[in-house]
Write a protein that holds these residues in place. Sequence first.
Motif, mmCIF file in Angstrom:
data_model
loop_
_atom_site.group_PDB
_atom_site.id
_atom_site.type_symbol
_atom_site.label_atom_id
_atom_site.label_comp_id
_atom_site.label_asym_id
_atom_site.label_seq_id
_atom_site.Cartn_x
_atom_site.Cartn_y
_atom_site.Cartn_z
ATOM 1 N N MET B 1 -0.694 22.102 34.779
ATOM 2 C CA MET B 1 0.103 21.509 33.693
ATOM 3 C C MET B 1 1.491 22.137 33.667
ATOM 4 O O MET B 1 1.618 23.350 33.571
ATOM 5 C CB MET B 1 -0.579 21.763 32.346
ATOM 6 N N THR B 2 2.478 21.296 33.774
ATOM 7 C CA THR B 2 3.847 21.818 33.670
ATOM 8 C C THR B 2 4.628 20.963 32.681
ATOM 9 O O THR B 2 4.185 19.892 32.293
ATOM 10 C CB THR B 2 4.579 21.730 35.036
ATOM 11 N N GLY B 3 5.793 21.428 32.288
ATOM 12 C CA GLY B 3 6.668 20.639 31.421
ATOM 13 C C GLY B 3 6.267 20.726 29.963
ATOM 14 O O GLY B 3 5.320 21.415 29.587
ATOM 15 N N GLN B 4 6.986 19.987 29.150
ATOM 16 C CA GLN B 4 6.811 20.012 27.709
ATOM 17 C C GLN B 4 5.692 19.055 27.284
ATOM 18 O O GLN B 4 5.626 17.926 27.757
ATOM 19 C CB GLN B 4 8.146 19.581 27.064
ATOM 20 N N ALA B 5 4.801 19.498 26.402
ATOM 21 C CA ALA B 5 3.787 18.611 25.840
ATOM 22 C C ALA B 5 4.137 18.357 24.377
ATOM 23 O O ALA B 5 4.631 19.249 23.688
ATOM 24 C CB ALA B 5 2.406 19.243 25.937
ATOM 25 N N ASP B 6 3.922 17.125 23.928
ATOM 26 C CA ASP B 6 4.311 16.776 22.555
ATOM 27 C C ASP B 6 3.135 16.455 21.643
ATOM 28 O O ASP B 6 3.217 16.635 20.430
ATOM 29 C CB ASP B 6 5.249 15.560 22.580
ATOM 30 N N VAL B 7 2.078 15.928 22.220
ATOM 31 C CA VAL B 7 1.005 15.427 21.363
ATOM 32 C C VAL B 7 -0.299 15.322 22.158
ATOM 33 O O VAL B 7 -0.283 15.174 23.395
ATOM 34 C CB VAL B 7 1.417 14.033 20.781
ATOM 35 N N ILE B 8 -1.398 15.420 21.439
ATOM 36 C CA ILE B 8 -2.707 15.169 22.046
ATOM 37 C C ILE B 8 -3.241 13.886 21.406
ATOM 38 O O ILE B 8 -3.208 13.749 20.173
ATOM 39 C CB ILE B 8 -3.678 16.342 21.768
ATOM 40 N N VAL B 9 -3.690 12.945 22.237
ATOM 41 C CA VAL B 9 -4.281 11.722 21.670
ATOM 42 C C VAL B 9 -5.733 11.628 22.134
ATOM 43 O O VAL B 9 -6.062 11.988 23.261
ATOM 44 C CB VAL B 9 -3.491 10.447 22.055
ATOM 45 N N ILE B 10 -6.568 11.189 21.228
ATOM 46 C CA ILE B 10 -8.012 11.209 21.515
ATOM 47 C C ILE B 10 -8.667 9.903 21.099
ATOM 48 O O ILE B 10 -8.585 9.482 19.942
ATOM 49 C CB ILE B 10 -8.700 12.366 20.760
ATOM 50 N N ASP B 11 -9.329 9.291 22.053
ATOM 51 C CA ASP B 11 -10.194 8.154 21.781
ATOM 52 C C ASP B 11 -11.592 8.765 21.601
ATOM 53 O O ASP B 11 -12.242 9.137 22.572
ATOM 54 C CB ASP B 11 -10.150 7.216 22.996
ATOM 55 N N GLN B 61 -1.905 27.095 25.656
ATOM 56 C CA GLN B 61 -0.608 26.989 26.330
ATOM 57 C C GLN B 61 0.489 26.419 25.439
ATOM 58 O O GLN B 61 1.639 26.865 25.505
ATOM 59 C CB GLN B 61 -0.767 26.120 27.583
ATOM 60 N N TYR B 62 0.130 25.438 24.584
ATOM 61 C CA TYR B 62 1.187 24.717 23.839
ATOM 62 C C TYR B 62 1.148 24.927 22.330
ATOM 63 O O TYR B 62 1.962 24.360 21.603
ATOM 64 C CB TYR B 62 1.106 23.213 24.144
ATOM 65 N N GLY B 63 0.190 25.711 21.851
ATOM 66 C CA GLY B 63 0.103 25.925 20.410
ATOM 67 C C GLY B 63 -0.508 24.740 19.691
ATOM 68 O O GLY B 63 -1.201 23.913 20.295
ATOM 69 N N ALA B 64 -0.216 24.652 18.390
ATOM 70 C CA ALA B 64 -0.880 23.644 17.548
ATOM 71 C C ALA B 64 -0.152 22.309 17.576
ATOM 72 O O ALA B 64 0.531 21.922 16.620
ATOM 73 C CB ALA B 64 -1.015 24.168 16.126
ATOM 74 N N LEU B 65 -0.334 21.557 18.683
ATOM 75 C CA LEU B 65 0.278 20.229 18.799
ATOM 76 C C LEU B 65 -0.341 19.266 17.788
ATOM 77 O O LEU B 65 -1.491 19.435 17.389
ATOM 78 C CB LEU B 65 0.049 19.668 20.212
ATOM 79 N N PRO B 66 0.427 18.249 17.387
ATOM 80 C CA PRO B 66 -0.208 17.197 16.570
ATOM 81 C C PRO B 66 -1.270 16.457 17.398
ATOM 82 O O PRO B 66 -1.123 16.322 18.616
ATOM 83 C CB PRO B 66 0.954 16.270 16.205
ATOM 84 N N ILE B 67 -2.311 16.009 16.702
ATOM 85 C CA ILE B 67 -3.411 15.317 17.382
ATOM 86 C C ILE B 67 -3.622 13.960 16.724
ATOM 87 O O ILE B 67 -3.785 13.880 15.498
ATOM 88 C CB ILE B 67 -4.721 16.133 17.284
ATOM 89 N N PHE B 68 -3.627 12.909 17.520
ATOM 90 C CA PHE B 68 -3.921 11.555 17.022
ATOM 91 C C PHE B 68 -5.280 11.122 17.541
ATOM 92 O O PHE B 68 -5.569 11.268 18.728
ATOM 93 C CB PHE B 68 -2.833 10.567 17.484
ATOM 94 N N MET B 69 -6.117 10.598 16.638
ATOM 95 C CA MET B 69 -7.457 10.185 17.045
ATOM 96 C C MET B 69 -7.748 8.770 16.541
ATOM 97 O O MET B 69 -7.282 8.376 15.465
ATOM 98 C CB MET B 69 -8.501 11.120 16.427
ATOM 99 N N SER B 70 -8.551 8.064 17.310
ATOM 100 C CA SER B 70 -9.055 6.780 16.809
ATOM 101 C C SER B 70 -10.499 6.614 17.248
ATOM 102 O O SER B 70 -11.003 7.384 18.063
ATOM 103 C CB SER B 70 -8.198 5.611 17.311
ATOM 104 N N GLY B 71 -11.170 5.652 16.673
ATOM 105 C CA GLY B 71 -12.565 5.393 17.036
ATOM 106 C C GLY B 71 -13.525 5.795 15.929
ATOM 107 O O GLY B 71 -13.148 5.973 14.772
ATOM 108 N N HIS B 72 -14.790 5.958 16.323
ATOM 109 C CA HIS B 72 -15.884 6.232 15.394
ATOM 110 C C HIS B 72 -15.649 7.502 14.567
ATOM 111 O O HIS B 72 -16.215 7.661 13.487
ATOM 112 C CB HIS B 72 -17.165 6.375 16.214
ATOM 113 N N ILE B 73 -14.792 8.398 15.079
ATOM 114 C CA ILE B 73 -14.490 9.653 14.379
ATOM 115 C C ILE B 73 -13.907 9.392 12.984
ATOM 116 O O ILE B 73 -14.042 10.224 12.090
ATOM 117 C CB ILE B 73 -13.517 10.522 15.236
#
Lengths: 311, 311
Positions: B1-11, B61-73
């Motif tokens: 993993m390299t570069g800047q990460a902005d968000v985690i998205v989860i299905d 590595q990136y700290g507490a990124l925002p997380i977007f989730m969708s689905g049964h969760i």
Amino acid sequence: MTGQADVIVIDWGASCLRAYLCAESDDGLKVLAQVTGPGVTKVGRSFEAVLSNAIAPWSKQYGALPIFMSGHIGSSLGWHEAPYVFCPASPEDVAKKVIQFESNGHNIYVVPGISCAEPDAHRDVMRGEETHVLGWLNLDDAHRQGKHLLCLPGTHTKWVLVESGLITVFKTAITGELFDLLSHQSVLIQNQSNEIDMTAFERGVRLTLDSDSGQFVHGLFSVRTLQVLGDLKPEQAKSYLSGVLIGSDVRAALMAPEWTISELSSITLIGSQSLCRLFSKSLEIKNISTGNIDDKQTCLSGFSAIYRAVL
Amino acid sequence: MTGQADVIVIDWGASCLRAYLCAESDDGLKVLAQVTGPGVTKVGRSFEAVLSNAIAPWSKQYGALPIFMSGHIGSSLGWHEAPYVFCPASPEDVAKKVIQFESNGHNIYVVPGISCAEPDAHRDVMRGEETHVLGWLNLDDAHRQGKHLLCLPGTHTKWVLVESGLITVFKTAITGELFDLLSHQSVLIQNQSNEIDMTAFERGVRLTLDSDSGQFVHGLFSVRTLQVLGDLKPEQAKSYLSGVLIGSDVRAALMAPEWTISELSSITLIGSQSLCRLFSKSLEIKNISTGNIDDKQTCLSGFSAIYRAVL
């Protein structure tokens, strides 16, 4: 157990064995004792041991009585295969194709299944139900005249057309098996209440009974949707699902090109009282009258007819 | 993993969690890494621990990124419930109803599901698929004009009508769930070959695609009958069953009173290549053209649109 015993008859299906020790009389077979055991799919290949164990007290008291069996036990996955008799099939055709072998001194007779096997027509198979149909034919001479539609609800519903005493065509729906799978292992049902809620049942029936296939494959999900939207109580869900499935089964039977419902005066239901009630209710919505006969009665009557024809 | 990460998205659906670590760019979200984990129905109530474990290397590595989730969760059986948005629903309506909470320093955003909830009209619910539909709308301005029917095959097939950028109505069929149950736990299938036999598949499709409901509930048993009568090889049976189920699903969609197929130029399939191929083949039999889009692309595009609208 008192008195003379003449024969043991066994309905040995995929999921259950039901054996009856019987005496023959002018009125047919009279049950002296009965026992249940594991079905064909549950015993590996230990058919002889399971049978021997199930009827041990009877063998001890009465010796090696003849044994008549029908159901999955005669299939290619059973003990000895009794090949299918093709439609149109008469009781005599079925009796002629009974196979015989010996086990622990008992003469064992296995009733063949029946198949519709015409390449370009509806094709189907049954094993076990033919004994009930023969039993129904054996109950009343009037049953051997005219056209009758029988419905045998169960794990697999069988709709059987009988014309002038012959089984001419039949259709199978795996309604009971679907209900069992969807009740216990799908996203549709969480609450396992087994109490039938007739209002919810009828609501399910009406969804599928009056509509094209869309209401079945797309309508099944309504079992969940209505709960999520608060319009069906979780404890009603199984009754509603049962209605959706039975409504679809009944609709398919009413629309079947193999027979014309308006030509039939009523439909005869053969099965447990609880299941027959649900099918009867669904047919009533379409103004179709039904007669119910307990499946133990047709089973014994069928074996009685076959026993007399064979021995 | 390299570069800047902005968000985690989860299905995070009922049976599987799919998480993507993403960077935002002018072209939308770009995946830097991905991971899978257990679905909502498989983790008890340990949502926080399962999530924390799944994304641990990214958090490190990136700290507490925002997380977007969708689905049964986001369902009532999930972590925090995000109530349904009613149809007709725009992407903006959905974005407005995203719920937010905190977990281990991460801001977590959960996308709401969508419902058709009119009492006397078709009623249905979706969770997770709305993100794909929003993603599809986000892919091309032309998608926000006119009338489009999308089909998202999977455990539950969703047929979604989009009009002028709004989700107006949709229908669900539990086709994939039925296939799974009937393949592994019914009398219909013994051979578990997963190779698709297109001839057997098409034969199954044609049984149900051209006929009324009878061919579904009574036709399912033909999966077994044809094997017993030697007219279908055991290794073809699953393909044939798949055809019977998908043919029925497609027929129901083509007949649905909620839309008029002839008014639509084509149907867009969103899903895995293998499943889309089967639906595409079935629609082709009815001379309906289809376009396929991979569901990973629509998922990322959907989260991208929601991410921009919310943050």
